[in-house]
Enzyme design. Sequence first.
Site, short mmCIF file in Angstrom:
data_model
loop_
_atom_site.label_atom_id
_atom_site.label_comp_id
_atom_site.label_asym_id
_atom_site.label_seq_id
_atom_site.Cartn_x
_atom_site.Cartn_y
_atom_site.Cartn_z
N ASP A 148 68.31 26.18 82.24
CA ASP A 148 67.79 27.28 83.06
C ASP A 148 68.84 28.36 83.31
O ASP A 148 68.94 28.91 84.41
CB ASP A 148 67.24 26.76 84.39
CG ASP A 148 66.30 27.77 85.06
OD1 ASP A 148 65.82 28.69 84.36
OD2 ASP A 148 66.06 27.66 86.26
N SER B 68 66.66 33.34 93.09
CA SER B 68 66.93 32.70 91.80
C SER B 68 67.90 33.52 90.96
O SER B 68 67.70 34.71 90.76
CB SER B 68 65.63 32.52 91.02
OG SER B 68 64.81 31.56 91.63
N HIS C 240 64.55 31.33 83.90
CA HIS C 240 63.18 31.60 84.32
C HIS C 240 63.01 32.97 84.95
O HIS C 240 61.89 33.44 85.14
CB HIS C 240 62.67 30.50 85.26
CG HIS C 240 63.25 30.53 86.64
ND1 HIS C 240 64.28 29.72 87.04
CD2 HIS C 240 62.92 31.27 87.74
CE1 HIS C 240 64.57 29.94 88.30
NE2 HIS C 240 63.76 30.89 88.76
#
Length: 403
Positions: A172, A249, A142
């Site tokens: 992911d 992230s 993402h």
Amino acid sequence: MSSSEKPLLPWRKIGTDALAVVLIVLTLTAFQVFPNPLIPNLSFSSNQSVALADELNNIPVSPGNTHSFIAAAVQRVGPAVVRIETETTITKRVQDPFFDDPFFRGFFGEEILPNPPQEYHEQGEGSGFIVEPNGIVITNAHVVSGADKVTVTLKDGRTFKGEVRGIDELSDLAVVKIDGENLPVAPLGDSSQLQVGDWAIAVGNPLGLENTVTLGIISTLNRSSAQVGIPDKRLDFIQTDAAINPGNSGGPLVNAQGEVIGINTAIRADAQGIGFAIPIDKAKSIKDQLARGEKVSHPYIGISMIPLTPSIAKEYNKDPNTAFMLPEINGVLVVKVMPKSPSAASGFRRGDVVTEMDGQTITTPEQLQNLVENSRIGEALSVKVQRGGHTQVLTVRPAEMKE
């Protein structure tokens, strides 16, 4: 002493010097009863208290680790942690409250609407870490998905153009390639050896604040993606209370030895101290495929399911309007069978209760999902189900999930 005077408490009679001695003895006794795990093999009996300072000063300290194990771990992995900046082109038209009114469009037609679509550049930021000296970088899908431009910046300030080699949305995970030689590499650990309570160190660039380090522990293991709130993923997460924020992230979650044990991925917006990371073993199993630009296959059988327990079944069966009676057992209740799926072809029905798959007892949807995920496409799986008071054995062959 007059009757109005209260006697001093015993510790008040001891005196300042004596009190200091008592406090020292109590402190040393506490260290003996509750030894410091970071200082092994130290005994603090009364006969050894004189040598305490010398013993502490002689504890061996590795080079570069003069402060703590946390500093040593960060020094080991930190140079390989990178900042990832992305730019995505979006085409959209700015709405006009007058000309976008349905009456106006219907009366004059769409062709005269003002403000034609325009291009906008959306900026994004995340983290990642280098796993090969030639510039293979692991991050979250993402972080880079859909990006037209990727820029990777190392801790030492060097900047590289990034090429997205591969993305796997279901896990992911993504791999980005930068052109470099002899780049710093993050050592990879073994997430299968983790235990709840182990140290966890999050490294990354939260909210644009570069080279940020936070400390916590492993709060729990094997937290399913459904429990985390992202049921479209195929993951079991590491849960940690090390602070993870937007921008973390794709960055590494590190153990006390400075080895990457996870990839920081998600947080719970309605909570504090709850973050989630993808186990590094998952990334190790597919990173080479992603680096080669290959698609990662994910088997599926095509059912929606919920956990079933005797108490849930008993409560359901009390309703006189139920379509069918549920067996009061532990298992997984099939609530939907997708058309033209492997499960449909194998004879699964809504209301079936799965109790066993491939010889393993099934009590949760996560167990069944993991067995399917770890199977091979086309491999025959034997599934035991309870249907209408009878036990049946079905054979299902997982197919490849399409995006």
